[in-house]
Design an enzyme around this catalytic site. Structure first.
Site, PDB file in Angstrom:
ATOM      1  N   HIS A 111       0.842  -1.222   0.000  1.00 12.30           N
ATOM      2  CA  HIS A 111       0.000   0.000   0.000  1.00 12.30           C
ATOM      3  C   HIS A 111       0.862   1.252   0.000  1.00 12.30           C
ATOM      4  CE1 HIS A 111      -3.168   2.855   1.251  1.00 12.30           C
ATOM      5  NE2 HIS A 111      -4.027   1.911   0.900  1.00 12.30           N
TER       6      HIS A 111
ATOM      7  N   ILE B 263       1.803   4.894   1.213  1.00 13.84           N
ATOM      8  CA  ILE B 263       0.826   5.710   1.942  1.00 13.84           C
ATOM      9  C   ILE B 263       0.223   4.863   3.051  1.00 13.84           C
ATOM     10  CG2 ILE B 263      -1.356   6.962   1.800  1.00 13.84           C
ATOM     11  CD1 ILE B 263      -0.740   7.607  -1.075  1.00 13.84           C
TER      12      ILE B 263
ATOM     13  N   GLY C 293      -5.859   4.444   5.459  1.00 12.03           N
ATOM     14  CA  GLY C 293      -6.740   5.215   6.333  1.00 12.03           C
ATOM     15  C   GLY C 293      -7.336   4.384   7.460  1.00 12.03           C
ATOM     16  N   VAL C 294      -7.657   3.136   7.184  1.00 20.82           N
ATOM     17  CA  VAL C 294      -8.247   2.290   8.221  1.00 20.82           C
ATOM     18  C   VAL C 294      -7.255   2.048   9.364  1.00 20.82           C
ATOM     19  CG1 VAL C 294      -9.923   1.172   6.716  1.00 20.82           C
ATOM     20  CG2 VAL C 294      -7.607   0.243   6.887  1.00 20.82           C
TER      21      VAL C 294
ATOM     22  N   GLU D 188      -7.506   2.900  13.294  1.00 24.48           N
ATOM     23  CA  GLU D 188      -7.167   1.910  14.309  1.00 24.48           C
ATOM     24  C   GLU D 188      -6.170   2.474  15.318  1.00 24.48           C
ATOM     25  OE1 GLU D 188      -6.603  -1.398  16.659  1.00 24.48           O
ATOM     26  OE2 GLU D 188      -8.232  -0.956  15.242  1.00 24.48           O
TER      27      GLU D 188
END
Length: 220
Positions: A123, A129, A132-133, A137
């Protein structure tokens, strides 16, 4: 008019001194020494020279190496203390240090994002990057540091991330960034085991992610 009068006075004084070179009255010399124009001219130059020397010394004092300009983040909880509170372990422990903690109210923690994080190979391979998840978290784990404290009464064995709302991702977080996360307890209903928290994440002082979090605690 004052300038013309002074000019006439000096002209008459010169003629008088030519006629009587040895009998110059003493009050003439006193008048010359007290002349405003002559006095101001003699006192301006030393002050300008002093200002130049002071400015030069200040410029040399302001040169500080860049590695000494920025202090390190404070440590309120180190990684060992964090591991005693949170049940997460590698590769899912996403909090490196707590830099501020208000019991039962809020916590501020950091996550050092490095190219060695295990999610970057996928990723993305050409543009690393942080997902976002995983930012969400990490922020939820900071919220857990607030909830799993005696002031709130949460339990490590039955604490859950129950929901999110109004989440916005403002800017991408890349390898080399330091993610600074603040989580604040907004509402706590101990009777139902529900807590609402607000969270914001920053990089370089700019918001990169924000949202509302719902935490749940169950009874043993």
């Amino acid at each position: 008019m004052a300038a013309a009068a002074a000019s006439n006075y000096l002209s008459s004084l010169t003629l008088h001194s030519l006629n009587q070179p040895r009998n110059l009255p003493q009050h003439h010399s006193l008048c010359l020494s007290r002349s405003p124009s002559l006095f101001l001219q003699s006192t301006r130059r030393p002050s300008s020279a002093v200002c130049c020397s002071l400015n030069g010394s200040n410029d040399s004092d302001q040169i500080t190496p860049i590695e000494k300009r920025y202090p390190a983040f404070p440590t309120v909880m180190d990684i060992n203390q964090i591991r005693e509170i949170l049940p997460h372990r590698f590769p899912f422990l996403l909090v490196d240090r707590v830099i501020e903690y208000n019991p039962g109210v809020s916590a501020v923690a950091i996550k050092n994002v490095t190219i060695n994080d295990n999610f970057f190979p996928g990723h993305f391979p050409e543009r690393p990057i942080m997902p976002g998840v995983l930012m969400i978290e990490a922020m939820a784990q900071v919220g857990g540091l607030v909830m799993l404290q005696p002031e709130v009464g949460g339990s490590r064995e039955n604490f859950f991330f129950a929901g999110i709302d109004k989440v916005r991702f403002r800017k991408p977080v890349i390898a080399g960034d330091t993610l600074v996360m603040r989580m604040t307890l907004v509402k706590l209903q101990k009777r139902f085991g529900i807590a609402k928290m607000e969270g914001k994440a920053y990089v370089g002082g700019e918001v990169v992610c924000e949202g509302e979090f719902l935490m749940a605690t169950g009874s043993e």
